[in-house]
Design a protein around this motif. Structure first.
Motif, short mmCIF file in Angstrom:
data_model
loop_
_atom_site.label_atom_id
_atom_site.label_comp_id
_atom_site.label_asym_id
_atom_site.label_seq_id
_atom_site.Cartn_x
_atom_site.Cartn_y
_atom_site.Cartn_z
N SER A 33 36.96 38.26 30.58
CA SER A 33 37.81 38.76 31.66
C SER A 33 37.23 38.38 33.00
CB SER A 33 37.94 40.28 31.58
OG SER A 33 38.68 40.68 30.45
N CYS A 34 38.10 38.12 33.94
CA CYS A 34 37.69 37.81 35.30
C CYS A 34 38.41 38.78 36.23
CB CYS A 34 38.05 36.37 35.65
SG CYS A 34 37.72 35.92 37.36
N ALA A 35 37.66 39.69 36.81
CA ALA A 35 38.23 40.65 37.74
C ALA A 35 38.29 40.04 39.13
CB ALA A 35 37.39 41.92 37.75
N ALA A 36 39.46 40.06 39.73
CA ALA A 36 39.65 39.44 41.03
C ALA A 36 39.85 40.49 42.11
CB ALA A 36 40.85 38.50 41.00
N SER A 37 39.31 40.21 43.27
CA SER A 37 39.58 41.03 44.46
C SER A 37 39.84 40.10 45.63
CB SER A 37 38.40 41.95 44.76
OG SER A 37 37.22 41.22 45.00
N GLY A 38 40.78 40.48 46.45
CA GLY A 38 41.14 39.65 47.59
C GLY A 38 42.27 38.68 47.31
N ILE A 39 42.63 38.56 46.04
CA ILE A 39 43.77 37.74 45.65
C ILE A 39 44.51 38.46 44.54
CG2 ILE A 39 42.78 35.51 46.27
CD1 ILE A 39 42.15 35.12 43.27
N SER A 40 45.75 38.07 44.32
CA SER A 40 46.53 38.63 43.23
C SER A 40 46.60 37.63 42.09
CB SER A 40 47.95 38.94 43.70
OG SER A 40 48.77 39.27 42.61
N VAL A 41 46.14 38.03 40.90
CA VAL A 41 46.18 37.12 39.75
C VAL A 41 47.62 36.80 39.37
CG1 VAL A 41 43.97 37.96 38.89
CG2 VAL A 41 46.11 38.94 38.00
N GLY A 42 48.56 37.61 39.84
CA GLY A 42 49.96 37.36 39.52
C GLY A 42 50.54 36.17 40.26
N SER A 43 49.89 35.74 41.34
CA SER A 43 50.44 34.65 42.12
C SER A 43 49.46 33.51 42.38
CB SER A 43 50.95 35.18 43.46
OG SER A 43 49.91 35.83 44.16
N ALA A 44 48.17 33.75 42.25
CA ALA A 44 47.19 32.72 42.56
C ALA A 44 47.02 31.76 41.39
CB ALA A 44 45.84 33.36 42.90
N ALA A 45 46.72 30.52 41.71
CA ALA A 45 46.31 29.56 40.69
C ALA A 45 44.87 29.86 40.33
CB ALA A 45 46.45 28.14 41.20
#
Length: 109
Positions: free
Chosen positions: A20-32
Motif C-alpha cells: 500500500s502507498c498512503a498519499a498526502s497532498g494529492i488525491s489517488v482518485g485523480s493523480a497519475a
C-alpha cells in the motif's frame, strides 16, 4: 506531496503480498501514480500504474499483479501473487517527481 509505502516483508515462493502507498497532498482518485521496484544491483523498473481511468501492468508481473486505488483511504495498492525470488526488490510508489521511501520485499524459502 508525500508518499508512504508499506506492506513489504518476507514471502515464500508462490505466496502473495499486498503493498500500500498512503498519499498526502494529492488525491489517488485523480493523480497519475506508479509502482516501481529495484532489485539489488539493478536499475529501478516500472511495475504498474494508474492513469485516469486506466491501469497498466508491466510484462514482468502481468497475470499475477493488480494495481488499484482506495479513494476512501487515499492509498494506491499493489497485489502480487505467485511470487518468485525474482520479485525480490525494494518497491517504491511514485507520482510525478515525488517518490516514497520504499518497502523491502524478499521472496525466499
Amino acid at each position: 506531496v508525500q508518499l508512504q509505502a508499506s506492506g513489504g516483508g518476507l514471502v515464500q515462493p508462490g505466496g502473495s503480498l499486498k503493498l500500500s502507498c498512503a498519499a498526502s497532498g494529492i488525491s489517488v482518485g485523480s493523480a497519475a501514480m506508479n509502482w516501481y521496484r529495484q532489485a539489488p544491483g539493478k536499475q529501478r523498473d516500472w511495475v504498474a500504474g494508474v492513469f485516469g481511468f486506466s491501469t497498466r501492468i508491466a510484462d514482468s508481473v502481468t497475470g499475477r499483479a493488480t494495481v488499484s486505488r482506495d479513494v476512501n483511504k487515499n492509498t494506491l495498492n499493489l497485489d502480487i501473487s505467485r511470487m518468485t525470488p525474482e520479485d525480490t526488490a525494494v518497491y517504491y510508489c511514485n507520482s510525478g517527481n515525488t517518490w516514497g521511501q520504499g518497502t523491502q520485499v524478499t521472496v525466499s524459502s
